[in-house]
Design a protein around this motif. Structure first.
Motif, short mmCIF file in Angstrom:
data_model
loop_
_atom_site.label_atom_id
_atom_site.label_comp_id
_atom_site.label_asym_id
_atom_site.label_seq_id
_atom_site.Cartn_x
_atom_site.Cartn_y
_atom_site.Cartn_z
N LEU A 3 0.82 -1.20 0.00
CA LEU A 3 0.00 0.00 0.00
C LEU A 3 0.86 1.26 0.00
N ARG A 4 2.00 1.20 0.69
CA ARG A 4 2.87 2.37 0.74
C ARG A 4 3.40 2.75 -0.64
N HIS A 5 3.62 1.74 -1.50
CA HIS A 5 4.07 2.04 -2.87
C HIS A 5 3.05 2.94 -3.57
N LEU A 6 1.78 2.64 -3.39
CA LEU A 6 0.73 3.42 -4.05
C LEU A 6 0.65 4.82 -3.47
N ARG A 7 0.79 4.92 -2.16
CA ARG A 7 0.73 6.24 -1.52
C ARG A 7 1.93 7.10 -1.96
N LEU A 16 5.02 16.08 -8.81
CA LEU A 16 5.91 16.03 -9.98
C LEU A 16 7.29 16.58 -9.65
N ASN A 17 7.71 16.26 -8.43
CA ASN A 17 9.02 16.70 -7.95
C ASN A 17 9.42 15.78 -6.80
N PHE A 18 10.51 15.03 -6.97
CA PHE A 18 10.89 14.05 -5.96
C PHE A 18 11.35 14.71 -4.66
N THR A 19 11.97 15.88 -4.76
CA THR A 19 12.44 16.55 -3.55
C THR A 19 11.26 16.97 -2.67
N ARG A 20 10.26 17.64 -3.29
CA ARG A 20 9.09 18.07 -2.53
C ARG A 20 8.30 16.88 -2.02
N ALA A 21 8.20 15.83 -2.85
CA ALA A 21 7.46 14.64 -2.45
C ALA A 21 8.12 13.97 -1.25
N SER A 22 9.45 13.89 -1.26
CA SER A 22 10.14 13.25 -0.15
C SER A 22 9.98 14.05 1.13
N GLU A 23 9.91 15.37 1.02
CA GLU A 23 9.68 16.21 2.20
C GLU A 23 8.29 15.97 2.78
N LYS A 24 7.30 15.85 1.90
CA LYS A 24 5.94 15.60 2.37
C LYS A 24 5.79 14.23 3.02
N LEU A 25 6.56 13.28 2.54
CA LEU A 25 6.48 11.91 3.05
C LEU A 25 7.44 11.67 4.21
N PHE A 26 8.27 12.67 4.52
CA PHE A 26 9.23 12.58 5.62
C PHE A 26 10.22 11.42 5.42
N SER A 28 13.89 10.45 2.86
CA SER A 28 14.89 11.08 1.97
C SER A 28 14.57 10.71 0.52
N GLN A 29 15.16 11.44 -0.39
CA GLN A 29 14.83 11.26 -1.81
C GLN A 29 15.29 9.91 -2.38
N PRO A 30 16.49 9.42 -2.07
CA PRO A 30 16.92 8.14 -2.66
C PRO A 30 15.97 6.97 -2.36
N PRO A 31 15.53 6.78 -1.09
CA PRO A 31 14.58 5.68 -0.83
C PRO A 31 13.27 5.87 -1.58
N LEU A 32 12.83 7.11 -1.73
CA LEU A 32 11.58 7.36 -2.46
C LEU A 32 11.75 6.96 -3.92
N SER A 33 12.85 7.37 -4.52
CA SER A 33 13.11 7.00 -5.91
C SER A 33 13.16 5.48 -6.06
N ARG A 34 13.75 4.83 -5.06
CA ARG A 34 13.85 3.36 -5.11
C ARG A 34 12.46 2.71 -5.02
N GLN A 35 11.59 3.26 -4.17
CA GLN A 35 10.23 2.71 -4.03
C GLN A 35 9.45 2.84 -5.35
N ILE A 36 9.58 3.98 -5.99
CA ILE A 36 8.88 4.19 -7.27
C ILE A 36 9.42 3.24 -8.33
N LYS A 37 10.71 3.03 -8.33
CA LYS A 37 11.31 2.12 -9.30
C LYS A 37 10.83 0.70 -9.06
N GLU A 38 10.71 0.30 -7.80
CA GLU A 38 10.21 -1.04 -7.47
C GLU A 38 8.78 -1.22 -7.98
N LEU A 39 7.98 -0.16 -7.84
CA LEU A 39 6.59 -0.21 -8.30
C LEU A 39 6.55 -0.37 -9.82
N GLU A 40 7.37 0.40 -10.52
CA GLU A 40 7.39 0.32 -11.98
C GLU A 40 7.87 -1.06 -12.43
#
Length: 289
Positions: A3-7, A16-26, A28-40
């Motif tokens: 479920l976290r992948h979808l959120r 449409l910005n990984f830096t702002r998205a990572s800030e909102k999700l509390f 860091s940016q690298p783990p967020l990018s990794r989660q999106i890549k796993e989903l894709e």
């Protein structure tokens, strides 16, 4: 896929910005990018076009975003209903009643419960007192509206109201001239509840007639008070019914002769003994108000 992948995907899709998205999700940016890549990788579709200047949703990503939003909204609804069921204010609620007690009050009860518990699925069952007692003992009913006596160690009950009896007849069809005493109807045909369906009620009516000095000539029987009233309306006999029915069966050809108040029948609200339902408490409080 979790479920976290979808959120995470939805936040990135909105920003449409990984830096702002990572800030909102509390995170860091690298783990967020990794989660999106796993989903894709898991769904085998590229959801974003990314470069050093901007992030865009692909056409597949736009479709996926729309569907994920819908699915998460449905999930939130499911979670809410689940919580309400857990809190005992949703699900299925089963009410039994005998036909001679169905009235506007019960209709208003259903309206009250529906408004108070909008997720509640209310089921009404017209069942004899004998069968309701068994169903209540087995917790197959949540609330029963029955006539006394009720003898069971597995059921709690409260008096709803005391009801007297009345003779009901078609004033255009009866041969009785002086309508002032039930004994004047001793030669009329009678319509009663079926003895096997409501034995205690049946015997009560026999006892009433006996006190007035006659044995009723019972030619028709029914398991439903509305059927009995219709038979009387059509001149096929007279009957003895609870006086409260006068309020719900108003017909120009029908008359009710009130009997001695020494003849009373108690209407009870019955529940399984270990029932701790908030809905039941609300229902009983409404009926007793």
């Amino acid at each position: 896929m979790e479920l976290r992948h979808l959120r995470y995907f939805l936040v990135v899709a909105n920003e449409l910005n990984f830096t702002r998205a990572s800030e909102k999700l509390f995170i860091s940016q690298p783990p967020l990018s990794r989660q999106i890549k796993e989903l894709e990788n898991e769904i085998g579709v590229k959801l974003f076009n990314r470069n050093s200047k901007k992030v865009e949703l692909t056409e597949a990503g736009k479709f996926f975003r729309k569907e994920v939003v819908n699915q998460l909204q449905n999930l939130e609804s499911v979670i809410l209903k689940t919580k309400k069921i857990s809190e005992n204010i949703s699900g299925e609620y089963r009410i039994g009643y005998i036909s001679s007690t169905f009235s506007d009050t019960i209709t208003k009860l259903i309206q009250f419960l529906t408004k108070k518990y909008p997720y509640l699925n209310i089921k009404l069952y017209e069942v004899s007192t004998v069968k309701q007692i068994l169903a209540l003992e087995q917790s197959k009913l949540d609330l029963g509206i029955v006539r006394a006596p009720l003898v069971s160690t597995k059921i709690n009950s409260k008096l709803w109201f005391k009801d007297s009896y009345s003779l009901v007849f078609n004033k255009n069809k009866t041969k009785v001239k002086e309508i002032d005493d039930i004994s004047k109807f001793r030669n009329e045909l009678f319509v009663f509840f079926n003895k096997d369906y409501a034995p205690i009620y049946y015997n009560s009516l026999i006892e009433i007639c006996s006190k007035y000095g006659f044995v009723p000539n019972i030619v028709h029987e029914s398991n439903n008070i509305n059927s009995i009233i219709q038979l009387v309306r059509n001149g096929l006999g007279v009957s003895i019914v609870p006086t409260s029915l006068k309020k719900s069966h108003i017909y120009p050809e029908l008359s009710f002769l009130d009997l001695d108040n020494n003849f009373l029948t108690n209407v009870l609200l019955a529940t399984p003994k270990n029932d701790k339902s908030q809905i039941t408490d609300s229902a009983i409080s409404f009926l007793l108000a």
